[in-house]
Design a protein around this motif. Structure first.
Motif, short mmCIF file in Angstrom:
data_model
loop_
_atom_site.label_atom_id
_atom_site.label_comp_id
_atom_site.label_asym_id
_atom_site.label_seq_id
_atom_site.Cartn_x
_atom_site.Cartn_y
_atom_site.Cartn_z
N VAL B 333 18.71 42.18 98.89
CA VAL B 333 18.44 41.22 99.91
C VAL B 333 20.02 41.12 100.64
N PRO B 334 19.93 40.57 101.90
CA PRO B 334 21.33 40.61 102.71
C PRO B 334 21.99 39.65 102.18
N GLY B 335 23.19 39.82 101.99
CA GLY B 335 24.29 38.65 101.67
C GLY B 335 24.64 37.79 102.72
N ASN B 336 25.04 36.52 102.65
CA ASN B 336 25.40 35.74 103.72
C ASN B 336 26.66 35.70 103.58
N ASP B 337 27.75 36.44 103.42
CA ASP B 337 28.98 36.40 103.11
C ASP B 337 29.77 35.39 102.18
N HIS B 338 28.95 34.91 101.09
CA HIS B 338 29.44 34.27 100.08
C HIS B 338 28.59 34.92 98.87
N THR B 339 28.94 34.66 97.50
CA THR B 339 28.56 35.22 96.46
C THR B 339 27.02 34.36 95.77
N LEU B 340 26.64 33.42 96.62
CA LEU B 340 25.75 32.67 95.79
C LEU B 340 24.31 33.45 96.17
N ASN B 344 19.73 30.21 93.38
CA ASN B 344 20.57 29.14 92.76
C ASN B 344 20.25 27.79 93.73
N PRO B 345 19.78 26.89 92.87
CA PRO B 345 19.46 25.50 93.66
C PRO B 345 20.33 25.00 94.87
N TYR B 346 21.65 25.58 94.88
CA TYR B 346 22.45 25.09 95.84
C TYR B 346 22.73 25.80 96.74
N TYR B 347 21.96 27.07 96.91
CA TYR B 347 21.91 28.22 98.03
C TYR B 347 21.80 27.31 99.63
N ASN B 348 22.65 27.54 100.23
CA ASN B 348 22.65 26.88 101.80
C ASN B 348 21.70 27.45 102.38
N THR B 349 20.43 27.08 102.60
CA THR B 349 19.23 27.31 103.32
C THR B 349 19.29 26.64 104.74
N ASP B 350 20.47 26.23 105.10
CA ASP B 350 20.68 25.65 106.39
C ASP B 350 21.27 26.55 107.34
N MET B 351 22.17 27.55 106.73
CA MET B 351 22.93 28.57 107.23
C MET B 351 21.93 29.45 107.86
N PRO B 457 43.31 23.94 99.93
CA PRO B 457 43.17 22.72 99.24
C PRO B 457 41.93 22.06 99.47
N ALA B 458 41.41 21.91 100.61
CA ALA B 458 40.28 21.17 101.06
C ALA B 458 38.92 21.64 100.40
N PHE B 459 38.96 22.97 100.27
CA PHE B 459 37.77 23.55 99.64
C PHE B 459 38.05 23.26 98.13
N ASP B 460 39.22 23.26 97.47
CA ASP B 460 39.14 23.03 96.01
C ASP B 460 38.83 21.45 95.74
N LYS B 461 39.19 20.64 96.74
CA LYS B 461 39.02 19.11 96.76
C LYS B 461 37.50 19.01 96.53
N LEU B 462 36.63 19.95 97.36
CA LEU B 462 35.21 19.68 97.61
C LEU B 462 34.70 20.47 96.14
N VAL B 463 35.35 21.19 95.80
CA VAL B 463 34.40 21.86 94.59
C VAL B 463 34.77 20.95 93.47
N GLU B 464 35.89 20.23 93.26
CA GLU B 464 36.08 19.26 92.07
C GLU B 464 35.34 18.24 92.35
N PHE B 480 26.75 23.03 100.19
CA PHE B 480 26.66 23.52 101.39
C PHE B 480 27.65 23.69 102.11
N GLU B 481 28.56 22.50 102.26
CA GLU B 481 29.67 22.71 102.91
C GLU B 481 30.59 23.84 102.60
N CYS B 482 30.67 23.89 101.25
CA CYS B 482 31.36 25.22 100.72
C CYS B 482 31.19 26.51 101.23
N GLN B 483 29.88 26.61 101.02
CA GLN B 483 29.36 28.01 101.61
C GLN B 483 29.88 28.27 102.93
N GLU B 484 29.77 26.90 103.88
CA GLU B 484 29.92 27.32 105.31
C GLU B 484 31.28 27.72 105.31
N MET B 485 32.17 26.89 104.63
CA MET B 485 33.53 27.12 104.78
C MET B 485 33.96 28.81 104.64
#
Lengths: 315, 531
Positions: B333-340, B344-351, B457-464, B480-485
């Motif tokens: 299946v095509p990947g969307n430039d991130h590795t989820l 995965n229940p958190y896969y960004n279906t909006d992108m 750092p903004a990404f790390d904060k989001l993940v934490e 979702f925001e992580c995947q967009e970033m």
């Protein structure tokens, strides 16, 4: 004669010694070591360091080499760095398998090659000569895995005469092994026959044009006597060399066959060892392969001398 | 259509024995390629006809082993050893077919609010193959071998978040983490974490709580297991004998399955699998898009690649569909430039799925102000078809007016010399246990494996924040925001996620798609039976 044999054996041992140093050095030069090879993507600086200390890899190369050498001379080939198994215990059954396959192929290939070579030489230019040449050259030109896949496709998948997996286990009977290992042996036969056949043919042809052969025919000797008693012994030297070379190849060069037929031989063991940089494994395999070459060449040299009265009786 | 009835037979017992919900069942069935309506009707038809039968010799032929293998859990790296391990040992946490963690030897757990303190309950009444009863000390030891100071286990990294672990009683363990982690039970399901008796070190003669005992082991050749007879799980470990053959060559594996020499194989060749499907004696199981993620990763700190427009040009300039068709015969299946992946229940279906757009690629390349050639390092050592994928990438970039050089590196030592060093290279990523683990390991600022060197750092904060967030909606929004970033700004071009292709004889039952690994999460020896 005895002095000759002893000299050869001594030189052979020197060669083996040089081989082990070369292989050790070559493996050291390769990037990476056992620790990074095993951990792969899972390696972090701490796990790498821990691994190396545990295996003694942080000691200098010459220390590790001499430790290996002194152990090997006492018969202890060490333990594999990757899975802690004794190398001697692991390599012995694999060596037996390799020798079994090589012997199986040789028993078929050598008589066929020599017989066909002589027939081709005697009937030079006729159809049987041309056919033997074309078929054997064709077989040797095709990559071995291609021959292997075709044989598997025809005889294993479609006809079901032989299994496609040639893995042998210690609990198998002799005839079962013969059945299971048939396809790789046939593949190997096709690979090595051409070289021996063509050398036999060339060698016999060279002799057959000699004056004393013509004299033997003029004397009225039957053809097979001329060939067997007068021509072959003189043609023997290059033929023996080529057979030794091919036998050595059957032991050393069959990794691809081992992979395609899933045959547990020494070749696969060495390849796995090299890709994981497992030095005791690599060194042991180098000893086995080097030893096979040295032994076969020594036996070939001795046979050549015995067959030739000139050399036999000199000094 | 000819496989419909076979698939029905395979999926029936799943409904009965593990009580899976209709929604999960449909998701599962879709993983094998069935449509929603077909899957729905299958569920309705499922009856209590799927009771496992005991007996038989199950022969597996698998890729993923070598002559240097060992049964020491700290050395597991590939499929053959993991499958072997799950025959003689049990894990602490296993996963249901939809990918949710369920209790194995740790039968249940609870977290105090904040997800820092956890209590795990040890299953009672379980015996090892030597008669010893399982208790908390065995669990502590089994985790400890991966954590102790000088251990070389690859699991050390994921267990580093444990700050304290102790037994409260023979049947309970308390774990305190260094920071909150709502996904912690998923970490305990890592395949390295199997349970051995307290103090055990004799890896040649494994003692475990699994359904089989080891009869013989030739590394790189074969493992033979015998049924132990008194396995604690109902309806599992149904074969008398299991043989696991190591067959690295895909043609040999395929031939062995076709000629009936083995009953199950992994990693079939996508180029021949359509022919295999026509064989009525075989059952080909396809798990869509849960396999390896294939990526071309650029290091954002390298000259040129620090320019965001260049990175966007790289992402728009790759023809994902063409690579999947040509190299994988459609089995990816095509990947969307991130590795989820989509399971995965958190896969960004909006992108929206990024597609090949040479105009956008050319536009971003021009906007970056750079000119000249881009060099991509690739090798068969990255993954088998990495060179083919790179060459197709070169063509698609050429159409956008960008020159991509393909540099073929040696396979040997690729991971030591090329990965994490070259500015643009090929990498594959295996599925990680959770979205948190994926983002931390692959994109986190503190990770040694952040191969795109993208540390924000903004990404790390989001993940934490997401790690301790127990509100599902909020957590989803954060991930979702992580995947967009990552997809917008990161250095990774993840163009495809492969399907797993298992092959089974049609006699083998209990073969289902699993959200995690192939061969029913590498547990087919434990879960399967003969019809």
């Amino acid at each position: 004669m005895l002095r000759l044999i002893l000299t050869r054996i001594f030189l052979g041992c020197l060669t083996l010694f040089a081989v082990t140093i070369l292989i050790f050095a070559a493996t050291e030069i390769l990037p990476g070591d056992v620790a990074s090879a095993i951990l792969g993507q899972g390696a972090t600086p701490e796990t790498l360091a821990a691994f190396r200390i545990e295996l003694g890899l942080n000691r200098p190369a010459y220390v590790r080499y001499f430790e290996w050498l002194s152990n090997a001379l006492q018969g202890d080939l060490g333990t594999a760095l990757t899975n802690k198994r004794e190398v001697l215990a692991t390599i012995t059954p694999r060596l037996i398998n390799t020798l079994f396959l090589a012997g199986y192929a040789a028993v078929i290939a050598v008589p066929i090659a020599i017989f066909l070579g002589i027939v081709a030489a005697i009937n030079e230019g006729k159809w049987i000569d041309r056919a033997a040449n074309i078929v054997s050259l064709g077989a040797i030109s095709v990559p071995e895995f291609f021959i292997a896949y075709i044989l598997i496709f025809v005889f294993a998948t479609n006809l079901g005469w032989f299994p496609s997996l040639s893995t042998v286990y210690s609990d198998m009977g002799f005839w079962q092994k013969i059945h299971v290992v048939a396809l790789p042996s046939i593949t190997l036969t096709m690979l090595v026959t051409a070289h021996m056949l063509r050398m036999t043919r060339a060698s016999v042809l060279a002799i057959m044009s000699q004056p004393y052969i013509e004299m033997a025919f003029l004397k009225g000797l039957p053809r097979n006597q001329v060939i067997l008693h007068h021509a072959l012994p003189n043609a023997a030297a290059p033929i023996i060399s080529v057979i030794a070379l091919n036998l050595a190849y059957l032991i050393v060069g069959v990794v691809v066959i081992e992979v395609v037929f899933v045959y547990p031989g020494v070749g696969q063991y060495m390849v796995d060892g090299v890709s994981k940089r497992d030095l005791p494994v690599i060194q042991a395999c180098a000893l086995v392969f080097g030893g096979a070459f040295v032994l076969l060449n020594t036996v070939a040299d001795i046979l050549i001398i015995m067959v030739n009265p000139l050399l036999r009786n000199s000094r | 259509m000819e496989n419909y009835l076979n698939k029905l037979k395979q999926l029936e017992p799943l409904v009965v024995t593990s009580g899976v919900s209709r929604r999960d069942f449909i998701q599962l069935a879709m993983m094998t390629g069935l449509s929603v309506t077909a899957a729905g009707s299958l569920f309705s038809k499922a009856e209590a006809a799927g009771t496992p039968k005991k007996g038989g010799t199950f022969r597996m032929g698998m890729e993923g082993g070598s002559a240097t293998d060992s049964l020491d859990p700290r050395t597991y790296a590939d499929s053959v050893m993991i499958a072997a391990s799950l025959a003689v040992y049990n894990g602490m946490v296993e996963f249901d077919n939809a990918g949710n963690p369920i209790g194995e030897l740790l039968e249940s757990w609870e977290a105090k609010p904040g997800a820092v303190e956890w209590i795990f309950n040890v299953r009672q009444g379980i015996k090892f193959s030597n008669g010893k009863t399982l208790d908390a000390d065995d669990i502590l030891y089994s985790i400890g071998i991966h954590r102790s100071g000088d251990t070389k286990s690859p699991a050390k990294g994921i267990l580093a978040q444990i700050s304290n672990i102790k037994a409260i009683s023979p049947s309970q363990i308390a774990i305190t983490l260094s920071g909150g982690n709502a996904d912690f039970p998923v970490i305990m399901g890592d395949y390295h974490l199997v349970v051995v008796p307290n103090g055990f070190t004799d890896w040649e003669n494994p003692i475990g709580t699994g359904g089989y005992t080891l009869a013989s082991f030739e590394p790189g050749v074969r493992l033979v297991f015998k049924n132990r007879g008194d396995y604690w799980k109902e309806g599992r470990a149904n074969f008398d004998t299991v043989e696991l053959l190591n067959i690295q060559d895909v043609a040999a594996r395929t031939a062995a399955l076709q000629s009936g020499q083995v009953d199950a194989v992994n990693r079939l060749d996508a180029r021949t699998v359509d022919l295999m499907k026509k064989n009525k004696d075989l059952n080909i199981l396809r798990t869509k898009g849960t396999g390896n993620r294939f990526c071309f990763v650029s290091r954002v700190t390298s000259p040129g690649f620090s320019n965001k427009d260049l990175r966007l040009a790289l992402k728009w300039g790759i023809d994902r569909e063409k690579i999947i068709e040509s190299v994988y015969s459609g089995y990816a299946v095509p990947g969307n430039d991130h590795t989820l992946d989509a399971y995965n229940p958190y896969y960004n279906t909006d992108m929206p799925q990024r597609k090949y757009d040479p105009d956008k690629a050319a536009y971003h390349f021009k906007k970056s102000g750079l000119n000249g050639e881009i060099t991509l390092s690739t090798s068969e050592g990255a993954w088998g078809s990495a060179v083919d994928c790179a060459q197709l990438y070169q063509e698609s970039m050429a159409k956008a007016g960008i020159t991509l050089n393909v540099k073929k590196e040696s396979a040997d030592g690729y991971w030591s010399n090329v990965w994490l060093k070259e500015p643009f290279c090929a990498v594959y990523w295996a599925r990680r246990l959770s979205a948190d683990q994926t983002f931390t390991q692959v994109y986190g600022s503190g990770s040694d494996w952040n191969d795109s060197d993208w540390r924000v750092p903004a990404f790390d904060k989001l993940v934490e924040a997401a790690r301790v967030e127990l509100d599902e909606e909020k957590r989803k929004a954060q991930y979702f925001e992580c995947q967009e970033m990552i997809a917008e700004d990161g250095g990774m071009v993840c163009f495809g996620i492969t399907d797993y292709l298992d092959g089974y004889s049609s006699k083998v039952m209990g073969t289902q798609a699993h959200a995690r690994y192939d061969m029913n999460d590498l547990r087919i020896a434990e879960k399967g039976w003969f019809a």
